[in-house]
Design an enzyme around this catalytic site. Structure first.
Site, PDB file in Angstrom:
ATOM      1  CG  HIS A 130       3.860  -3.976   5.235  1.00  0.00           C
ATOM      2  ND1 HIS A 130       3.098  -3.194   6.404  1.00  0.00           N
ATOM      3  CD2 HIS A 130       3.095  -4.822   5.974  1.00  0.00           C
ATOM      4  CE1 HIS A 130       2.083  -3.449   7.039  1.00  0.00           C
ATOM      5  NE2 HIS A 130       2.095  -4.414   7.242  1.00  0.00           N
ATOM      6  N   GLY A 131       3.946  -0.936   3.395  1.00  0.00           N
ATOM      7  CA  GLY A 131       4.160   0.484   3.735  1.00  0.00           C
ATOM      8  C   GLY A 131       4.112   0.863   5.399  1.00  0.00           C
TER       9      GLY A 131
END
Length: 331
Positions: A130-131
């Site tokens: 997850h960025g």
């Protein structure tokens, strides 16, 4: 020669006050005149080197976007004219996907490697890093709709439901908080589902070293086992260089997040870095393998993908240069 006045009410003191005020006024005016003079010198340069070229650049990007849509006009026409009794959101999703795919192609040179690892039919569970902003998932959802005609259902945090105006997006693209039961149900209906075990915590507090922050979470592995679905790991190169979170003061952000369960750490970026998504080989549950063992194997596979595809620590300048030159991992 200096003048001193002992009596503040005397004429001498009045003259000194007027003189001082006049001097200050003239000084301020000279400062303003100087700033105006500097601005008059800089304005032509700003106009010629920044404003006018930027206008041309904006027009070129608008032209590229319109031509990108125009190339797909026949497909757009067919989708818009298909019968909608099966899925009333299908046409809207296709148009939105064109928008996001064009943005990814133009702004990030977005590409996907390993798209063949997503099945053309049947269930599949995508597990991804997850960025700070999961913009890579937006692009992958769009690309999958356009190329495979399949929608990737997404598990999103509950705070998304509280964002004004986003309800229609969540409904159209099937983005839900997701429980183990609902996720198994989604996959049992032969859909593709994406989950980030790190969630908002990983988005807010991971950094350009791309460390996974899953804790002891294993629910995603239980979903894979109960639904008998293959697991495909996903990682996007330079994701943390496109958008980053302000890490200082991290203890404060963590404390606020733990209390409010809402992302607080400021996000900055939008840099036009190269984004390249990698979909790994499918992972299947082995007979007799426990939930914890499968979760660990999935984690190791995604970690391996990060180590092989991303030069660590991430660097914004290097990610920008990757738009024009693709270095090897060891360079």
């Amino acid at each position: 020669m200096l003048m001193y006045c002992e009596d503040p009410s005397s004429f001498c003191s009045l003259v000194l006050n007027i003189t001082s005020a006049t001097g200050n006024f003239i000084g301020n005016q000279l400062d303003l005149l100087y700033l105006g003079w500097v601005a008059s010198l800089l304005y032509p340069a700003i106009l010629v080197f920044i404003i006018l070229p930027s206008l041309i650049l904006v027009l070129l990007y608008i032209s590229a976007f319109l031509l990108y849509i125009y190339m797909r006009r026949k497909k757009v026409y067919n989708v818009l004219n298909e019968t909608l009794h099966r899925d009333p959101w299908a046409s809207g999703r296709y148009l939105i996907s064109l928008l996001w795919d064009a943005h990814g192609y133009i702004w990030h040179g977005y590409e996907v490697r390993g798209l063949e690892n997503l099945p053309d039919e049947g269930p599949c569970l995508i597990i991804y890093y997850h960025g700070a902003i999961p913009i890579d998932i937006y692009y992958l959802v769009a690309r999958t709709i356009l190329t495979k005609g399949r929608l990737i259902h997404c598990v999103g945090d509950r705070f998304l439901e509280k964002v004004p105006g986003w309800k229609v997006i969540l409904e159209a693209f099937h983005i839900t908080p997701g429980t183990i039961t609902s996720c198994v149900q989604t996959l049992s209906e032969n859909n593709i589902l994406s989950i980030s075990p790190g969630g908002v915590r990983e988005a807010q507090f991971s950094d350009h070293n791309y460390q996974l922050m899953w804790g002891n979470r294993t629910g995603f592995a239980k979903v894979a086992i109960e639904s008998k679905s293959p697991v495909v790991p996903l990682f996007t190169e330079n994701l943390r260089e496109a958008f980053r979170t302000v890490s200082w003061p991290q203890r404060l952000w963590i404390a606020l997040y733990e209390k409010l369960r809402f992302p607080i750490a400021p996000i900055y970026g939008g840099f036009p870095v190269k984004l390249r998504a990698h979909l790994g080989e499918p992972i299947y549950h082995r007979e007799g393998e426990t939930v914890e063992e499968l979760a660990q194997r999935i984690r190791a596979s995604l970690n391996s993908l990060i180590q092989r595809k991303q030069k660590l620590p991430g660097n914004i300048l290097r990610a920008l240069l990757a738009r024009f030159y693709e270095p090897t991992k060891n360079e």
